[in-house]
Scaffold this motif. Structure first.
Motif, mmCIF file in Angstrom:
data_model
loop_
_atom_site.group_PDB
_atom_site.id
_atom_site.type_symbol
_atom_site.label_atom_id
_atom_site.label_comp_id
_atom_site.label_asym_id
_atom_site.label_seq_id
_atom_site.Cartn_x
_atom_site.Cartn_y
_atom_site.Cartn_z
ATOM 1 N N TYR A 430 0.819 -1.210 0.000
ATOM 2 C CA TYR A 430 0.000 0.000 0.000
ATOM 3 C C TYR A 430 0.856 1.265 0.000
ATOM 4 C CZ TYR A 430 -4.456 -2.447 0.738
ATOM 5 O OH TYR A 430 -5.568 -3.213 0.594
ATOM 6 N N GLY A 431 1.934 1.260 0.765
ATOM 7 C CA GLY A 431 2.792 2.437 0.811
ATOM 8 C C GLY A 431 3.377 2.772 -0.549
ATOM 9 N N TYR A 432 3.836 1.738 -1.264
ATOM 10 C CA TYR A 432 4.386 1.949 -2.612
ATOM 11 C C TYR A 432 3.300 2.444 -3.558
ATOM 12 C CZ TYR A 432 8.300 -0.834 -0.853
ATOM 13 O OH TYR A 432 9.343 -1.295 -0.117
ATOM 14 N N ALA A 433 2.119 1.796 -3.474
ATOM 15 C CA ALA A 433 1.026 2.177 -4.365
ATOM 16 C C ALA A 433 0.618 3.626 -4.136
ATOM 17 C CB ALA A 433 -0.162 1.246 -4.159
ATOM 18 N N ALA A 434 0.587 4.066 -2.867
ATOM 19 C CA ALA A 434 0.238 5.456 -2.567
ATOM 20 C C ALA A 434 1.250 6.414 -3.178
ATOM 21 C CB ALA A 434 0.160 5.647 -1.050
ATOM 22 N N ARG A 435 2.529 6.080 -3.091
ATOM 23 C CA ARG A 435 3.553 6.932 -3.709
ATOM 24 C C ARG A 435 3.403 6.942 -5.233
ATOM 25 N NH1 ARG A 435 6.702 5.105 0.651
ATOM 26 N NH2 ARG A 435 7.603 3.348 -0.477
ATOM 27 N N HIS A 436 3.047 5.778 -5.814
ATOM 28 C CA HIS A 436 2.814 5.729 -7.265
ATOM 29 C C HIS A 436 1.669 6.655 -7.658
ATOM 30 C CE1 HIS A 436 5.730 2.661 -7.423
ATOM 31 N NE2 HIS A 436 4.963 1.591 -7.294
ATOM 32 N N LEU A 437 0.604 6.655 -6.852
ATOM 33 C CA LEU A 437 -0.539 7.515 -7.176
ATOM 34 C C LEU A 437 -0.153 8.985 -7.066
ATOM 35 C CD1 LEU A 437 -3.470 7.697 -7.970
ATOM 36 C CD2 LEU A 437 -4.095 7.525 -5.548
ATOM 37 N N ALA A 438 0.640 9.319 -6.071
ATOM 38 C CA ALA A 438 1.115 10.704 -5.940
ATOM 39 C C ALA A 438 1.951 11.099 -7.156
ATOM 40 C CB ALA A 438 1.926 10.859 -4.661
ATOM 41 N N THR A 439 2.787 10.164 -7.641
ATOM 42 C CA THR A 439 3.594 10.438 -8.826
ATOM 43 C C THR A 439 2.708 10.636 -10.046
ATOM 44 O OG1 THR A 439 5.402 9.099 -7.919
ATOM 45 C CG2 THR A 439 5.460 9.566 -10.279
ATOM 46 N N CYS A 440 1.648 9.830 -10.137
ATOM 47 C CA CYS A 440 0.699 10.002 -11.244
ATOM 48 C C CYS A 440 0.126 11.416 -11.232
ATOM 49 C CB CYS A 440 -0.430 8.986 -11.145
ATOM 50 S SG CYS A 440 0.049 7.295 -11.561
ATOM 51 N N GLY A 441 -0.159 11.930 -10.035
ATOM 52 C CA GLY A 441 -0.663 13.300 -9.934
ATOM 53 C C GLY A 441 0.351 14.308 -10.437
ATOM 54 N N ASP A 442 1.621 14.092 -10.138
ATOM 55 C CA ASP A 442 2.665 14.991 -10.627
ATOM 56 C C ASP A 442 2.783 14.939 -12.148
ATOM 57 O OD1 ASP A 442 3.215 15.670 -8.019
ATOM 58 O OD2 ASP A 442 4.842 14.219 -7.811
ATOM 59 N N LEU A 443 2.661 13.740 -12.697
ATOM 60 C CA LEU A 443 2.799 13.565 -14.147
ATOM 61 C C LEU A 443 1.603 14.118 -14.905
ATOM 62 C CD1 LEU A 443 4.190 9.895 -14.244
ATOM 63 C CD2 LEU A 443 5.479 11.989 -14.660
ATOM 64 N N ALA A 444 0.434 14.134 -14.255
ATOM 65 C CA ALA A 444 -0.805 14.503 -14.959
ATOM 66 C C ALA A 444 -0.719 15.887 -15.577
ATOM 67 C CB ALA A 444 -1.982 14.431 -13.993
#
Length: 478
Positions: A430-444
């Motif tokens: 979950y911790g990794y997935a949350a960081r991935h989602l945050a990165t997706c927000g940066d990339l968006a």
């Protein structure tokens, strides 16, 4: 210029011998390892015999130890062993190689009792013994022992090679044995091969418990170990003697068709100038129905074809290896041998072949290794429905490599891992997935067109709708 207080040999010399001696006594108080090193250094000043006595005492002490050594307290043992090995090679070998050789054999004898009580998952301890085994060859050449006695020592060592500490010993010790010693070692090994482990007479079966499974099993294991020792030793002896046919003779006809074995045989035949015979072994190897073909066999076949000047066949095989396994090495070698400009067309054809490969992840790995980030990005976008989010070992480096120039492709890799983690409720991720989602927000913010997938806001909304109760994940995300 270094400061006068910098810790280096020159500055410490200025303290004088008396002050340095006082400091060493203070520093070594309560430190058994430091005291042993100091005693060893003092013994060395008295000559190799005195140093040898000090080392022998320590080796005996190590051999008698019974405490289990786990990864947490392995470091002192490693340091102790390395200290003794270095002392043998630096203090004794230059002045008395015969004494050093005897000590090295004794040092190697520590391997079995140590590994029986030591966790060596990192391989640090076995590396020390492999170095000591290599030292045996160097010291034995200087000591020039009797070849007969040395051959018997080598055989005894091989029979006790339960932890691989003597791997490669025959090749290491062959120069010291000389041709006559190697021939004598072969005789001893062949005698061992003709002497099976004895079975107790029937009259003693009851007394020794032969009817029980344990005793019979132990006998079978000992017999198996004897046969393995003989087979491996005869192969190594054949190599030491340059006897290719002797090496081949250690394998039965069926085993010679195993691709890795065929490659070993072919390499030796090729080195002996027998390329045509080498090709025969390569071609008879059973690879037609194999799901995986060893790289050793592929490399050996190419080497043999080149030696026979069958360059067109070699090129065709390089392409076949690439087409089958998406091998970067084989494609590079293939393109390197093409005429100018032909390599450009061939590379384009290779990229198209990789993009159409039935396995998305192998194709992605190929494009990242080539490297061709543009092709990797196109692959992820065109085949995003095939991305398996469980394979983070491919997707994490892909996202990192593509994030600058291909934010949509990087986002698709990250989303695949997020979706897998949440749909399978892999809470440890979950911790990794949350960081991935945050990165997706940066990339968006850098993605102009999300087609063919939903926008970032829509994706987050869907995650909340489908996985809103997974508080562990959302807690990390917050």
């Amino acid at each position: 210029m270094a400061s006068k207080t910098t810790l280096n040999a020159k500055n410490l010399e200025a303290l004088g011998a008396e002050r340095l001696a006082q400091l060493l006594i203070e520093i070594s108080t309560g430190d058994a390892a430091a005291k042993r090193r100091l005693r060893l250094a003092l013994a060395g000043t008295q000559g190799p015999k005195e140093a040898a006595r000090e080392i022998t005492k320590r080796l005996t002490s190590i051999a008698r130890a019974r405490a289990f050594v786990d990864w947490q307290n392995r470091k002192p043992l490693v340091k102790d062993l390395e200290t003794q090995r270095s002392a043998i090679m630096e203090q004794i070998a230059p002045r008395d190689p015969r004494e050093a050789l005897a000590l090295l054999w004794r040092f190697m004898g520590l391997a079995t009792p140590i590994f029986e009580r030591c966790d060596d998952g990192s391989g640090i301890v076995i590396d020390i013994f492999h170095q000591a085994c290599a030292d045996l060859g160097e010291v034995a050449r200087a000591a020039a022992p009797d070849p007969e006695a040395l051959a018997r020592q080598v055989l005894d060592a091989l029979r006790g090679n339960g932890f691989g500490q003597y791997d490669g010993l025959i090749d290491i010790i062959a120069p010291a044995l000389g041709p006559g010693g190697v021939a004598r070692l072969k005789e001893l090994v062949e005698d061992l091969g003709r002497t099976p482990v004895p079975v107790p007479p029937k009259s003693e079966w009851h007394a020794v418990g032969w009817g029980s499974g344990g005793t019979r099993y132990a006998h079978e294991m000992e017999e198996h170990a004897r046969r393995s020792t003989v087979e491996m030793a005869l192969k190594d002896i054949a190599d030491a003697q340059g006897d290719v046919d002797g090496f081949i003779a250690q394998y039965d006809p069926k085993t010679r068709k195993v691709p890795k074995i065929a490659a070993e045989i072919a390499r030796r035949l090729l080195a002996a100038g027998r390329a045509a015979e080498a090709l025969g072994f390569i071609e008879r190897a059973e690879v037609k129905e194999a799901r995986w073909i060893p790289a050793e066999w592929q490399d050996a076949r190419l080497a043999v074809l080149e030696a026979l000047d069958r360059k067109d066949e070699a090129q065709a095989f390089r392409w076949a290896c690439f087409a089958r396994d998406l091998s970067v090495e084989h494609l590079r070698a293939y393109l390197k041998r093409l005429p100018d400009f032909d390599d450009i067309e061939a590379e384009e054809r290779a990229m198209a072949h990789a993009a159409a490969h039935p396995g998305l992840l192998p194709a992605l790995g190929f494009f990242l290794d080539w490297p061709s980030p543009d092709h990797a990005a196109r692959l992820l976008i065109d085949r995003h429905g095939e991305i398996d989010g469980d394979h983070y070992e491919f997707l994490v480096p892909a996202a990192e490599a593509l994030s600058d120039r291909h934010p949509l492709a990087a986002t698709l890799a990250l989303r695949a891992m997020i979706d897998f983690t949440l749909s399978k409720a892999r809470s440890k991720r979950y911790g990794y997935a949350a960081r991935h989602l945050a990165t997706c927000g940066d990339l968006a913010g850098r993605i102009e067109d999300f087609a063919p997938v939903e926008t970032h806001d829509a994706y987050v909304a869907r995650l909340k709708s489908e996985h809103g109760r997974k508080s562990g994940f959302w807690g990390h995300f917050a």
